[in-house]
Design a protein around this motif. Structure first.
Motif, PDB file in Angstrom:
ATOM      1  N   ASN A 131       0.857  -1.184   0.000  1.00 27.64           N
ATOM      2  CA  ASN A 131       0.000   0.000   0.000  1.00 27.64           C
ATOM      3  C   ASN A 131       0.894   1.236   0.000  1.00 27.64           C
ATOM      4  O   ASN A 131       1.814   1.338   0.821  1.00 27.64           O
ATOM      5  CB  ASN A 131      -0.895   0.013   1.243  1.00 27.64           C
ATOM      6  CG  ASN A 131      -1.906  -1.113   1.243  1.00 27.64           C
ATOM      7  OD1 ASN A 131      -2.755  -1.189   0.365  1.00 27.64           O
ATOM      8  ND2 ASN A 131      -1.822  -1.995   2.232  1.00 27.64           N
ATOM      9  N   VAL A 133       1.516   5.401   0.237  1.00 28.72           N
ATOM     10  CA  VAL A 133       1.070   6.722   0.668  1.00 28.72           C
ATOM     11  C   VAL A 133       2.080   7.715   0.118  1.00 28.72           C
ATOM     12  O   VAL A 133       3.259   7.686   0.497  1.00 28.72           O
ATOM     13  CB  VAL A 133       0.973   6.831   2.198  1.00 28.72           C
ATOM     14  CG1 VAL A 133       0.582   8.259   2.596  1.00 28.72           C
ATOM     15  CG2 VAL A 133      -0.036   5.829   2.744  1.00 28.72           C
ATOM     16  N   LYS A 138      -0.594  14.068  -7.065  1.00 28.47           N
ATOM     17  CA  LYS A 138      -1.218  12.994  -7.814  1.00 28.47           C
ATOM     18  C   LYS A 138      -1.088  13.327  -9.300  1.00 28.47           C
ATOM     19  O   LYS A 138      -1.526  14.380  -9.750  1.00 28.47           O
ATOM     20  CB  LYS A 138      -2.697  12.847  -7.459  1.00 28.47           C
ATOM     21  CG  LYS A 138      -3.373  11.678  -8.171  1.00 28.47           C
ATOM     22  CD  LYS A 138      -4.812  11.494  -7.723  1.00 28.47           C
ATOM     23  CE  LYS A 138      -5.433  10.287  -8.416  1.00 28.47           C
ATOM     24  NZ  LYS A 138      -6.839  10.061  -7.985  1.00 28.47           N
ATOM     25  N   SER A 162      -2.785  -0.172  -3.355  1.00 31.44           N
ATOM     26  CA  SER A 162      -3.504   1.107  -3.321  1.00 31.44           C
ATOM     27  C   SER A 162      -2.493   2.233  -3.368  1.00 31.44           C
ATOM     28  O   SER A 162      -1.323   2.056  -3.022  1.00 31.44           O
ATOM     29  CB  SER A 162      -4.357   1.210  -2.047  1.00 31.44           C
ATOM     30  OG  SER A 162      -3.528   1.231  -0.895  1.00 31.44           O
ATOM     31  N   PHE A 164      -2.407   6.404  -2.223  1.00 34.63           N
ATOM     32  CA  PHE A 164      -3.057   7.591  -1.653  1.00 34.63           C
ATOM     33  C   PHE A 164      -2.125   8.772  -1.833  1.00 34.63           C
ATOM     34  O   PHE A 164      -0.949   8.702  -1.473  1.00 34.63           O
ATOM     35  CB  PHE A 164      -3.357   7.400  -0.166  1.00 34.63           C
ATOM     36  CG  PHE A 164      -4.010   8.613   0.457  1.00 34.63           C
ATOM     37  CD1 PHE A 164      -5.389   8.734   0.485  1.00 34.63           C
ATOM     38  CD2 PHE A 164      -3.234   9.650   0.975  1.00 34.63           C
ATOM     39  CE1 PHE A 164      -5.987   9.858   1.034  1.00 34.63           C
ATOM     40  CE2 PHE A 164      -3.825  10.774   1.513  1.00 34.63           C
ATOM     41  CZ  PHE A 164      -5.213  10.884   1.545  1.00 34.63           C
ATOM     42  N   ARG A 168      -3.972  16.553  -4.298  1.00 32.57           N
ATOM     43  CA  ARG A 168      -4.847  16.134  -5.390  1.00 32.57           C
ATOM     44  C   ARG A 168      -5.358  17.350  -6.157  1.00 32.57           C
ATOM     45  O   ARG A 168      -5.574  18.420  -5.584  1.00 32.57           O
ATOM     46  CB  ARG A 168      -6.036  15.342  -4.834  1.00 32.57           C
ATOM     47  CG  ARG A 168      -5.616  14.110  -4.040  1.00 32.57           C
ATOM     48  CD  ARG A 168      -6.832  13.344  -3.571  1.00 32.57           C
ATOM     49  NE  ARG A 168      -6.465  12.193  -2.759  1.00 32.57           N
ATOM     50  CZ  ARG A 168      -7.330  11.283  -2.331  1.00 32.57           C
ATOM     51  NH1 ARG A 168      -8.619  11.406  -2.639  1.00 32.57           N
ATOM     52  NH2 ARG A 168      -6.925  10.274  -1.608  1.00 32.57           N
ATOM     53  N   ALA A 181      -4.033  11.537   4.764  1.00 34.37           N
ATOM     54  CA  ALA A 181      -2.795  10.768   4.729  1.00 34.37           C
ATOM     55  C   ALA A 181      -2.544  10.079   6.069  1.00 34.37           C
ATOM     56  O   ALA A 181      -2.123   8.918   6.109  1.00 34.37           O
ATOM     57  CB  ALA A 181      -1.622  11.688   4.377  1.00 34.37           C
ATOM     58  N   ARG A 184      -4.881   7.190   6.342  1.00 36.36           N
ATOM     59  CA  ARG A 184      -4.475   6.085   5.488  1.00 36.36           C
ATOM     60  C   ARG A 184      -3.288   5.325   6.098  1.00 36.36           C
ATOM     61  O   ARG A 184      -3.236   4.091   6.021  1.00 36.36           O
ATOM     62  CB  ARG A 184      -4.114   6.603   4.097  1.00 36.36           C
ATOM     63  CG  ARG A 184      -3.681   5.509   3.123  1.00 36.36           C
ATOM     64  CD  ARG A 184      -4.745   4.421   2.980  1.00 36.36           C
ATOM     65  NE  ARG A 184      -5.963   4.904   2.419  1.00 36.36           N
ATOM     66  CZ  ARG A 184      -6.282   4.843   1.131  1.00 36.36           C
ATOM     67  NH1 ARG A 184      -5.434   4.281   0.277  1.00 36.36           N
ATOM     68  NH2 ARG A 184      -7.443   5.302   0.709  1.00 36.36           N
TER      69      ARG A 184
END
Length: 374
Positions: A131, A133, A138, A162, A164, A168, A181, A184
């Motif tokens: 995963n 982060v 992005k 994933s 994150f 964004r 964040a 997550r």
């Protein structure tokens, strides 16, 4: 241009003496291509009386015309029409001037094996999913920032379960989500799969400080890693030494020092520099570094501080064979490191103080400063 592929497919990633012949041939071919296809580069070479056949030894690399990164931030030059490019990236996406560097398909075919070779060497490649982060931008169609491409690329060393992103794109601008964040990361701590944090060192430090001040900590799963891309940029006055950063990462996130990797590079020099187990940037066979006097620009001996001049024959689309950064640094013999690599290593001390350059990290820092940790 097979000389480029011959160099970048080299299996001995840190064998500088063994790669010198290939490197010099690739540089000569690269310079000749730019002279033929880029009028601006040709004019610079003519003004300096330079021709590729002057590069016969490693010491001759100092004769290459050096273009400062500031030049690419103020002028768009190319050795190839846009329709022939694989893609184009920029060095800054929020404010200020920025470099535009095109990547040709031959560059991509050379870059991929280089990254994989070094990724395996530094044990970054894993078949186990993770995963991610990302304390950064992005990627999307709205920007072409090199840092977004780099951070996205780092999420492929282990299959991503994933991703994150803390920044964004929304309503025409980037929006920070540091609270998301932190949430997550807490979820990642409960996952059976490892987590990988990709971040600028300053963002990681400030985020972990806030988490610790709130009395929180978490233990990311075994095998988790932290991948640090870029420097402290405009936060240089608040920069902490590496032992303090690593100690905080272990206290707050449970990630040990041996699982923290740092990277160095530039849009104008996209060669993969990864720290060794002693956290030093050894020069890979696909690059060469010259330290130059800040006043005379003459090459300096090992150990002396000056401007960092980066050399690689990787790109045909843009004449970035030899670029002068605004970083101050020095070289140290590889034997002094103790990790087993004999290639010299580069130490970056900071920026030379060009106030009119706004970097991608600086812009992102302004945005992340608007966010708050929970």
């Amino acid at each position: 241009m097979l000389s480029r592929q011959t160099l970048f497919w080299l299996s001995r990633a840190y064998d500088l003496p063994g790669s010198d012949g290939r490197f010099l041939r690739a540089v000569r071919d690269n310079c000749a291509y730019h002279i033929k296809h880029c009028p601006e580069y040709r004019a610079v070479c003519q003004a300096e009386g330079f021709s590729p056949d002057q590069v016969q030894t490693v010491d001759d690399l100092a004769k290459l015309p050096v273009l400062p990164t500031l030049f690419f931030k103020r002028h768009h030059v190319s050795s190839m029409p846009r329709w022939r490019l694989s893609f184009e990236v920029t060095s800054s996406g929020t404010s200020g001037s920025f470099s535009r560097v095109g990547f040709d398909w031959g560059c991509v075919l050379a870059e991929v094996p280089m990254v994989l070779r070094l990724g395996f060497y530094h044990k970054l490649v894993s078949p186990r999913p993770a995963n991610y982060v990302i304390l950064g931008y992005k990627p999307g169609r709205q920007d072409k920032m090199g840092v977004a491409r780099t951070m996205f690329g780092l999420t492929h060393f282990a299959p991503p379960l994933s991703r994150f992103y803390a920044l964004r794109w929304k309503d025409g601008g980037y929006v920070p989500d540091l609270e998301g964040a932190a949430r997550r990361l807490a979820r990642c701590a409960r996952s059976p799969f490892p987590a990988r944090i990709v971040a600028f060192p300053s963002y990681l430090w400030f985020g972990m400080q806030q988490i610790e001040e709130l009395g929180l900590s978490m233990r990311l799963p075994r095998g988790s890693k932290i991948l640090l891309a870029g420097g402290w940029k405009q936060h240089y006055a608040q920069e902490v030494d590496k032992p303090r950063l690593y100690a905080l990462a272990e206290r707050v996130l449970g990630v040990k020092e041996e699982d923290i990797h740092e990277f160095f590079g530039a849009v104008e020099h996209p060669v993969f520099f990864n720290t060794c187990k002693k956290h030093h940037f050894h020069i890979p066979a696909y690059s060469r570094v010259i330290i130059r006097d800040v006043r005379t620009l003459e090459p300096l001996p090992m150990g002396e501080v000056g401007l960092v001049n980066l050399i690689t024959p990787l790109i045909n689309a843009t004449p970035v064979t030899s670029v002068m950064t605004d970083d101050l640094g020095y070289l140290t013999p590889g034997e002094d490191c103790g990790c087993g690599l004999t290639a010299p290593f580069l130490t970056i001390l900071g920026r030379a103080g060009l106030n009119d350059i706004t970097t991608c990290a600086a812009g992102a820092a302004e945005l992340l400063g608007k966010g708050e940790m929970p």
